[in-house]
Scaffold this motif. Structure first.
Motif, short mmCIF file in Angstrom:
data_model
loop_
_atom_site.label_atom_id
_atom_site.label_comp_id
_atom_site.label_asym_id
_atom_site.label_seq_id
_atom_site.Cartn_x
_atom_site.Cartn_y
_atom_site.Cartn_z
N ARG A 130 4.75 6.04 0.71
CA ARG A 130 4.82 6.38 1.93
C ARG A 130 3.20 6.99 2.20
N SER A 131 2.65 7.45 3.20
CA SER A 131 1.34 7.75 3.58
C SER A 131 0.50 8.79 2.74
N GLN A 132 1.45 9.68 2.24
CA GLN A 132 0.84 10.65 1.47
C GLN A 132 0.67 10.19 -0.11
N ASP A 133 0.89 8.82 -0.33
CA ASP A 133 0.81 8.12 -1.57
C ASP A 133 -0.37 7.34 -1.92
N ALA A 134 -1.57 7.54 -1.28
CA ALA A 134 -2.62 6.75 -1.47
C ALA A 134 -3.04 6.56 -2.86
N ALA A 135 -3.09 7.78 -3.53
CA ALA A 135 -3.38 7.70 -5.04
C ALA A 135 -2.57 6.83 -5.88
N LEU A 136 -1.39 6.83 -5.57
CA LEU A 136 -0.34 6.20 -6.22
C LEU A 136 -0.70 4.51 -6.14
N THR A 168 -10.95 -8.36 -6.56
CA THR A 168 -9.98 -8.23 -5.31
C THR A 168 -9.29 -6.98 -5.24
N TYR A 169 -8.76 -6.25 -6.34
CA TYR A 169 -7.86 -5.10 -6.52
C TYR A 169 -8.67 -3.98 -6.69
N GLN A 170 -9.82 -3.98 -6.90
CA GLN A 170 -10.68 -2.48 -7.16
C GLN A 170 -12.21 -2.70 -6.80
N GLY A 171 -12.78 -3.98 -6.29
CA GLY A 171 -13.78 -4.27 -6.21
C GLY A 171 -14.24 -3.53 -5.01
N ASP A 172 -13.88 -3.35 -4.03
CA ASP A 172 -14.26 -2.66 -2.60
C ASP A 172 -13.16 -1.89 -2.14
N PRO A 173 -12.72 -0.93 -2.67
CA PRO A 173 -11.44 -0.28 -2.37
C PRO A 173 -11.59 0.46 -0.79
N PRO A 174 -10.77 0.31 -0.21
CA PRO A 174 -10.59 1.06 1.29
C PRO A 174 -10.52 2.53 1.24
N PRO A 175 -11.09 3.25 2.45
CA PRO A 175 -10.76 4.68 2.17
C PRO A 175 -9.46 4.96 2.45
N ASP A 176 -9.26 6.27 1.90
CA ASP A 176 -7.81 6.90 1.85
C ASP A 176 -7.04 6.83 3.21
N TYR A 190 -7.56 4.65 5.51
CA TYR A 190 -6.80 3.21 5.89
C TYR A 190 -5.70 3.03 5.15
N LEU A 191 -5.69 3.40 3.82
CA LEU A 191 -4.21 3.40 2.86
C LEU A 191 -3.26 4.36 3.67
N ARG A 192 -3.40 5.33 3.88
CA ARG A 192 -2.40 6.30 4.36
C ARG A 192 -1.59 5.46 5.85
N LEU A 200 -1.67 2.31 6.37
CA LEU A 200 -1.34 1.31 5.99
C LEU A 200 0.49 1.48 5.48
N LEU A 201 0.39 2.61 4.75
CA LEU A 201 1.62 2.92 3.86
C LEU A 201 2.52 3.67 5.10
N ALA A 202 2.10 4.08 6.29
CA ALA A 202 2.87 4.59 7.25
C ALA A 202 3.78 3.62 8.06
N ARG A 203 3.19 2.64 7.98
CA ARG A 203 3.77 1.27 8.68
C ARG A 203 5.08 0.77 8.17
N ASP A 204 6.28 0.88 8.78
CA ASP A 204 7.44 0.17 8.51
C ASP A 204 7.59 -1.00 7.77
#
Length: 163
Positions: free
Chosen positions: A12-18, A35-43, A45-47, A49-53
């Motif tokens: 979920r949105s609080q799990d950006a670190a995971l 692809t997976y670690q070269g240009d990581p988005p900010p937290d 953005y991840l929060r 994304l993870l909040a979307r159903d």
């Protein structure tokens, strides 16, 4: 001494670190660190994304270690009133393979699919990826299809036929 069981959980949105730790598993498993670690988005953005159903990220963890995970996307269909869920990425760290982790991830996704009213979960495997093909054959019906990547602008991958 017995090991604790593997826990499967939707991020979920609080799990950006995971999610970042899952991306490290993907980078290693797919041999694609850029692809997976070269240009990581900010937290933030991840929060978001993870909040979307319709965005589903699931991790398998034991003792705070990410063993593997999957990322899937839910699609609402036009031709019928139904939903489909597409597994986009699925990987298990090499030292944890052949321990039913991938099967557990898919089973957890299937439970989410039922809750979301999805009609089917689908996934693609590359020709020659025998472990993935064996896993997906065990869990579902196989269809042979061609996959195309179609460029959408400058800097996008060129259109190509997947092997």
């Amino acid at each position: 001494m017995t090991r604790p069981p593997v826990a499967f959980r939707r991020l979920r949105s609080q799990d950006a670190a995971l999610l970042r730790r899952l991306n490290a598993v993907f980078a290693e498993a797919f041999g694609d660190r850029e692809t997976y670690q070269g240009d990581p988005p900010p937290d933030a953005y991840l929060r978001d994304l993870l909040a979307r159903d319709h965005v589903i990220a699931i991790v398998a963890v034991r003792d705070d270690e990410v063993l593997g995970g999957l990322v899937a996307y839910e699609f609402d269909k036009f031709e019928r009133m139904r939903r489909e869920i597409y597994i986009y990425d699925l990987a298990v760290a090499a030292q944890h393979r052949r321990q039913s982790v991938a099967t557990g991830l898919i089973e957890h996704l299937r439970a989410i699919a039922v809750q979301r009213g999805a009609w089917v979960v689908f996934v693609q495997a590359d020709h020659g990826d025998a472990p993935a093909i064996a896993l997906y054959t065990k869990l579902g019906a196989r269809e042979d299809v061609l996959h195309f990547d179609i460029a959408v602008g400058s800097g996008a991958p060129s259109a190509r036929l997947a092997p």
